[in-house]
Design a protein around this motif. Structure first.
Motif, PDB file in Angstrom:
ATOM      1  N   TRP A 398       0.811  -1.212   0.000  1.00  0.00           N
ATOM      2  CA  TRP A 398       0.000   0.000   0.000  1.00  0.00           C
ATOM      3  C   TRP A 398       0.846   1.265   0.000  1.00  0.00           C
ATOM      4  CZ3 TRP A 398      -5.469   0.893   1.166  1.00  0.00           C
ATOM      5  CH2 TRP A 398      -6.242  -0.274   1.145  1.00  0.00           C
ATOM      6  N   GLY A 399       2.088   1.164   0.450  1.00  0.00           N
ATOM      7  CA  GLY A 399       2.886   2.366   0.616  1.00  0.00           C
ATOM      8  C   GLY A 399       2.469   3.179   1.818  1.00  0.00           C
ATOM      9  N   ALA A 400       1.865   2.522   2.805  1.00  0.00           N
ATOM     10  CA  ALA A 400       1.416   3.198   4.032  1.00  0.00           C
ATOM     11  C   ALA A 400       1.379   2.169   5.155  1.00  0.00           C
ATOM     12  CB  ALA A 400       0.032   3.817   3.849  1.00  0.00           C
ATOM     13  N   GLN A 401       1.678   2.612   6.362  1.00  0.00           N
ATOM     14  CA  GLN A 401       1.647   1.702   7.495  1.00  0.00           C
ATOM     15  C   GLN A 401       0.219   1.271   7.795  1.00  0.00           C
ATOM     16  OE1 GLN A 401       3.618   3.349  10.930  1.00  0.00           O
ATOM     17  NE2 GLN A 401       5.549   2.404  10.336  1.00  0.00           N
ATOM     18  N   PRO A 402      -0.001  -0.030   8.027  1.00  0.00           N
ATOM     19  CA  PRO A 402      -1.349  -0.504   8.341  1.00  0.00           C
ATOM     20  C   PRO A 402      -1.770  -0.116   9.755  1.00  0.00           C
ATOM     21  CG  PRO A 402       0.202  -2.317   8.489  1.00  0.00           C
ATOM     22  CD  PRO A 402       0.972  -1.130   7.967  1.00  0.00           C
ATOM     23  N   THR A 403      -3.063  -0.063   9.955  1.00  0.00           N
ATOM     24  CA  THR A 403      -3.648   0.240  11.260  1.00  0.00           C
ATOM     25  C   THR A 403      -4.395  -0.986  11.771  1.00  0.00           C
ATOM     26  OG1 THR A 403      -3.940   2.567  10.673  1.00  0.00           O
ATOM     27  CG2 THR A 403      -5.269   1.725  12.495  1.00  0.00           C
ATOM     28  N   GLU A 404      -4.198  -1.311  13.047  1.00  0.00           N
ATOM     29  CA  GLU A 404      -5.011  -2.358  13.653  1.00  0.00           C
ATOM     30  C   GLU A 404      -6.390  -1.783  13.944  1.00  0.00           C
ATOM     31  OE1 GLU A 404      -3.351  -4.236  17.072  1.00  0.00           O
ATOM     32  OE2 GLU A 404      -1.555  -4.928  16.019  1.00  0.00           O
ATOM     33  N   THR A 405      -7.422  -2.430  13.453  1.00  0.00           N
ATOM     34  CA  THR A 405      -8.776  -1.916  13.593  1.00  0.00           C
ATOM     35  C   THR A 405      -9.695  -2.978  14.184  1.00  0.00           C
ATOM     36  OG1 THR A 405      -9.548  -2.628  11.406  1.00  0.00           O
ATOM     37  CG2 THR A 405      -8.441  -0.493  11.538  1.00  0.00           C
ATOM     38  N   GLY A 406     -10.820  -2.518  14.698  1.00  0.00           N
ATOM     39  CA  GLY A 406     -11.919  -3.405  15.031  1.00  0.00           C
ATOM     40  C   GLY A 406     -12.968  -3.272  13.953  1.00  0.00           C
ATOM     41  N   ILE A 407     -13.970  -4.114  14.027  1.00  0.00           N
ATOM     42  CA  ILE A 407     -15.069  -4.012  13.081  1.00  0.00           C
ATOM     43  C   ILE A 407     -16.372  -4.157  13.848  1.00  0.00           C
ATOM     44  CG2 ILE A 407     -15.019  -6.474  12.478  1.00  0.00           C
ATOM     45  CD1 ILE A 407     -15.830  -5.705   9.650  1.00  0.00           C
ATOM     46  N   GLY A 408     -17.296  -3.253  13.553  1.00  0.00           N
ATOM     47  CA  GLY A 408     -18.572  -3.283  14.243  1.00  0.00           C
ATOM     48  C   GLY A 408     -19.474  -4.389  13.760  1.00  0.00           C
ATOM     49  N   GLY A 409     -19.270  -4.827  12.505  1.00  0.00           N
ATOM     50  CA  GLY A 409     -20.051  -5.924  11.975  1.00  0.00           C
ATOM     51  C   GLY A 409     -19.565  -7.252  12.522  1.00  0.00           C
ATOM     52  N   SER A 410     -20.173  -8.315  12.044  1.00  0.00           N
ATOM     53  CA  SER A 410     -19.882  -9.645  12.573  1.00  0.00           C
ATOM     54  C   SER A 410     -19.484 -10.590  11.445  1.00  0.00           C
ATOM     55  CB  SER A 410     -21.108 -10.217  13.290  1.00  0.00           C
ATOM     56  OG  SER A 410     -21.567  -9.332  14.289  1.00  0.00           O
TER      57      SER A 410
END
Length: 472
Positions: A398-410
């Motif tokens: 991507w040429g960008a540092q990834p972010t650890e995320t959560g997801i509201g969906g299931s």
């Protein structure tokens, strides 16, 4: 793209891999468009023929890679007689001592909804401003094409001889609750076993920043029927003396939330140590919240979206406004959909919601709860080597540092995968972004995101086999 049989060093292989992604990207877009044209809605009321067509086309695309030892279509029947929708399985054996990766996506889609709400025909892919519009263009046929294009790029970079084992599982009923998933896993347990599992069915913070999803809420859904009368009655004759079912339903549902719109059901947990923060302005923009309408809940945006439970009423059986008469309704049914915080338990959450509904039934109304469906939340173990490898691949792709995320969906089947394959590292990636509008009219896929997601996954697959990856 044709490469010489002469071996390339690791750097040259990766450059060949990325060139393959770029060179084949117009073909990737055309293939994605072809999949979007197939209305593969997996809900029970829709024609299963289209889901079969989608599975057959997906299997054809996997065979065209020339990588797999076998590509098959299968569906299983559950113990209660439900006939599962067709899924696609492809396998390639690993060289001795090499790891195996399982690639998951789904080829079924949500119903289109009202055609009047679409700016373009839902099953006629339309390219506009760098986005491909159509039902399933992102969720999750773009995930399907991410896997296929990444495997093709790996094959090009290794002269058709990738070292790692690769299994692919493209499900056909994820949008219908993955109802035969457990039985399917049991039948194909050996074929789907892997050291790492990439689930390409999540989203990214933006079109330029990748996200690795590390927490997912679970889900609890049910049909709730509220009864107060033995039969309908004239509202002018008895209104004001007897409670009709609509009144009781409105009062009951209102008890589910507090004055801030936060869930008020005792016994539903929240995650205290999850990713926090977020910008409320982003939520207002992404939801197109109307002027003057406030957001709901308490805590940070990410707490509300990722770490806390949520309850939504997604359907109601009652007369339409055009067909309404002056009648006291004897019964009203609603579909209740709850999102369960990571770390909570779906069965315990169902019991808490059921207990709340019965304890808060107004006027002694009779409560009937049917059609329960439970999906467990999930937390990713981020300490494993495959997680680090994927983050590096994302940064390079991507040429960008990834972010650890959560997801509201299931995505409930992820918990099932973790239970069946406890030693496998699960990597939840995706091709969506805040403007994707998955499940909604005008769903679309940003093509730049798709290209970068393919590059990142292809780099991961290539590096997964390298000795310095330290994964066996």
């Amino acid at each position: 793209m044709t490469l010489s049989d002469a071996p390339l060093d690791a750097h040259d292989q990766e450059q060949a891999l990325l060139r393959a992604v770029e060179d084949r990207f117009p073909t990737t877009i055309a293939r994605l468009a072809g999949l979007v044209r197939i209305p593969s809605v997996s809900w029970d009321a829709f024609d299963r023929v289209h889901v079969r067509r989608s599975a057959e086309r997906t299997a054809e695309l996997l065979r065209e890679t020339g990588v797999f030892d076998s590509v098959d279509i299968d569906g299983v029947e559950t113990a209660d007689g439900y006939a599962g929708q067709p899924a696609v399985i492809a396998t390639r054996a690993a060289e001795p001592g090499q790891p195996t990766v399982l690639l998951y996506a789904h080829h079924d889609v949500q119903p289109q909804g009202s055609a009047d709400d679409w700016r373009t025909p839902p099953f006629e892919p339309t390219l506009r401003d760098g986005r491909l519009y159509g039902r399933g263009a992102s969720d999750d046929k773009a995930g399907v094409m991410t896997h296929i294009a990444a495997v093709e790029a790996l094959s090009a970079a290794t002269s058709g001889r990738p070292k790692i084992g690769i299994s692919v599982f493209i499900e056909g009923e994820e949008e219908n609750g993955s109802r035969s998933f457990a039985d399917f896993l049991e039948k194909h347990m050996a074929a789907l076993g892997a050291d790492a599992i990439i689930v390409a069915d999540s989203d990214n913070p933006s079109t330029t920043v990748p996200g690795l999803t590390v927490s997912l809420r679970g889900n609890v859904t049910m049909k709730v029927t509220v009864r107060t009368l033995g039969h309908a009655s004239h509202s002018g004759m008895l209104g004001g003396a007897v409670p009709d079912a609509m009144l009781a339903t409105v009062r009951l549902l209102d008890s589910l939330w507090d004055e801030h719109g936060a869930v008020a059901v005792s016994g539903l947990g929240s995650r205290a140590d999850g990713p926090s923060g977020g910008d409320e302005a982003d939520v207002r923009r992404d939801a197109e919240l109307l002027e003057g309408v406030a957001t709901i809940g308490t805590g940070t945006v990410h707490d509300r979206l990722w770490n806390q439970p949520a309850i939504t009423i997604t359907g109601i059986d009652a007369p339409s406004v055009d067909e309404a008469s002056n009648t006291l309704l004897p019964a009203v049914s609603v579909r209740l959909s709850a999102r369960i915080a990571p770390g909570d338990d779906a069965a315990r959450a169902f019991e808490a919601i059921e207990r709340h509904l019965r304890e808060h039934a107004p006027f002694g109304a009779h409560i009937e709860i049917t059609q329960p469906d439970l999906g467990q939340p999930f937390l990713v173990d981020t300490a494993g080597p495959a997680v680090g490898l994927m983050k590096t691949a994302m940064e390079d792709g991507w040429g960008a540092q990834p972010t650890e995320t959560g997801i509201g969906g299931s995505i409930p089947f992820i918990a099932a995968l973790a239970e069946v394959y406890p030693e496998a590292e699960i990597l939840v990636t995706g091709v969506e972004d805040p403007a994707t509008m998955a499940h909604s009219p005008n769903e679309s896929q940003d093509l730049g995101v798709l290209r970068r997601a393919i590059s990142a996954e292809a780099l991961f697959l290539h590096r997964f086999a390298r000795p310095d990856a330290d994964i066996r």
